[in-house]
Design a protein around this motif. Sequence first.
Motif, mmCIF file in Angstrom:
data_model
loop_
_atom_site.group_PDB
_atom_site.id
_atom_site.type_symbol
_atom_site.label_atom_id
_atom_site.label_comp_id
_atom_site.label_asym_id
_atom_site.label_seq_id
_atom_site.Cartn_x
_atom_site.Cartn_y
_atom_site.Cartn_z
ATOM 1 N N ALA A 1 4.026 1.124 17.602
ATOM 2 C CA ALA A 1 3.261 2.353 17.359
ATOM 3 C C ALA A 1 3.571 2.934 15.981
ATOM 4 O O ALA A 1 2.675 3.421 15.279
ATOM 5 N N LEU A 2 4.836 2.866 15.578
ATOM 6 C CA LEU A 2 5.204 3.340 14.247
ATOM 7 C C LEU A 2 4.490 2.529 13.168
ATOM 8 O O LEU A 2 4.035 3.072 12.145
ATOM 9 N N THR A 3 4.392 1.229 13.401
ATOM 10 C CA THR A 3 3.683 0.367 12.454
ATOM 11 C C THR A 3 2.213 0.740 12.388
ATOM 12 O O THR A 3 1.617 0.830 11.298
ATOM 13 N N GLU A 4 1.594 0.964 13.559
ATOM 14 C CA GLU A 4 0.180 1.342 13.604
ATOM 15 C C GLU A 4 -0.057 2.662 12.872
ATOM 16 O O GLU A 4 -1.039 2.820 12.144
ATOM 17 N N GLN A 5 0.856 3.592 13.061
ATOM 18 C CA GLN A 5 0.719 4.896 12.399
ATOM 19 C C GLN A 5 0.840 4.766 10.887
ATOM 20 O O GLN A 5 0.072 5.378 10.124
ATOM 21 N N ALA A 6 1.805 3.971 10.440
ATOM 22 C CA ALA A 6 1.990 3.777 9.001
ATOM 23 C C ALA A 6 0.780 3.080 8.399
ATOM 24 O O ALA A 6 0.329 3.422 7.296
ATOM 25 N N GLY B 1 -4.358 3.304 5.176
ATOM 26 C CA GLY B 1 -5.671 2.666 5.161
ATOM 27 C C GLY B 1 -5.621 1.163 5.293
ATOM 28 O O GLY B 1 -6.469 0.456 4.749
ATOM 29 N N VAL B 2 -4.632 0.661 6.033
ATOM 30 C CA VAL B 2 -4.448 -0.781 6.205
ATOM 31 C C VAL B 2 -4.871 -1.188 7.614
ATOM 32 O O VAL B 2 -4.469 -0.560 8.599
ATOM 33 N N ARG C 1 0.823 -1.211 0.000
ATOM 34 C CA ARG C 1 0.000 0.000 0.000
ATOM 35 C C ARG C 1 0.855 1.258 0.000
ATOM 36 O O ARG C 1 0.418 2.320 -0.453
ATOM 37 N N GLY C 2 2.068 1.137 0.493
ATOM 38 C CA GLY C 2 2.985 2.267 0.483
ATOM 39 C C GLY C 2 3.736 2.419 -0.827
ATOM 40 O O GLY C 2 4.573 3.314 -0.966
ATOM 41 N N GLY C 3 3.494 1.517 -1.780
ATOM 42 C CA GLY C 3 4.093 1.639 -3.095
ATOM 43 C C GLY C 3 5.386 0.880 -3.286
ATOM 44 O O GLY C 3 6.081 1.076 -4.285
ATOM 45 N N VAL C 4 5.736 0.007 -2.345
ATOM 46 C CA VAL C 4 6.964 -0.785 -2.464
ATOM 47 C C VAL C 4 6.597 -2.189 -2.932
ATOM 48 O O VAL C 4 5.600 -2.775 -2.479
ATOM 49 N N ASP C 5 7.391 -2.741 -3.825
ATOM 50 C CA ASP C 5 7.142 -4.073 -4.352
ATOM 51 C C ASP C 5 7.231 -5.122 -3.237
ATOM 52 O O ASP C 5 8.205 -5.171 -2.479
#
Length: 294
Positions: free
Chosen positions: A243-248, A253-254, A194-198
């Motif tokens: 928390a960083l994962t939750e924010q990302a 929208g994941v 979703r962030g655009g990385v393969d």
Amino acid sequence: MTMPQLGFLGLGTMGAAMARHLLDSGHSIRVWNRTASAADAVVDAGAERAENAGEAIATGLFFSMLSNDDAAEATFTAESLTAAPAGSLHVCHSTLSLAATDRLVEVHRQAGVEYVAAPVLGRANLAASGTLNIVAAGSASAVERAKPYLDILGKRTWVVGAQPRNANLVKIGVNYNLIHALQALAESVTLIERGGVDGETFVEILTDAAFTGAAYTGYGALIARKAYSPPGFTVALGLKDLALTEQAAAAHGVTLPSAPVLRDVFESALADPALAGLDWSAIAEVTRGLVQPD
């Protein structure tokens, strides 16, 4: 010296590969499957077809790889086990519940048949090449009797005690780790995509760095020994990264289904003065603390 004929019951993908490998190793095998056509390929390769389960059991040294509790208990009954000659041994490779294993042990005991639980770790390609890992449990004499055949089927046999249920408990625990890994991969790959990385690039990075197996050998050993001090990475830092994962995830929208559970565990560890300053692997003690007393 003539090798004894073996029985093999259950010829799904794994069972057929295992039976074929025993056959290719020079053993005579009598095979049976509930759906008779599943035995065709092994019979064509030289195995003898059993017309019913009792004919395979009658070999006195028989192996099984049935799909679930119901299949195993329907196959190995007090009636079918009357076909077993004195001194018979059954090596059960199925992954079964602890309760079903206990029931099977009892019905075999009443029939005078020794029982070894020996679930396997690995897929059909490893079964075909005889390089499975096998987890075995049963009486020392029964395991010793089974071992020459387990050595053919696997690259290593791990003996985990005299109670057959222990072997299935270990297999269940291994699969539970795999279930977690599947979900963790699903969540992280979804987030990355979703962030655009393969996704394939991410998996390559992941498995070349953090997850070469070292996470399990390293952190697994710390958890098993409860060796959380000095910390290499603290509980607080672990929660920060969560928390960083939750924010990302929120930004992209994941939904991460396991994240709330993990947050509860980390927050519980931080709230415990005995755990808060330890290595982040000490979150394991939160789960240990949930164990009900005997």
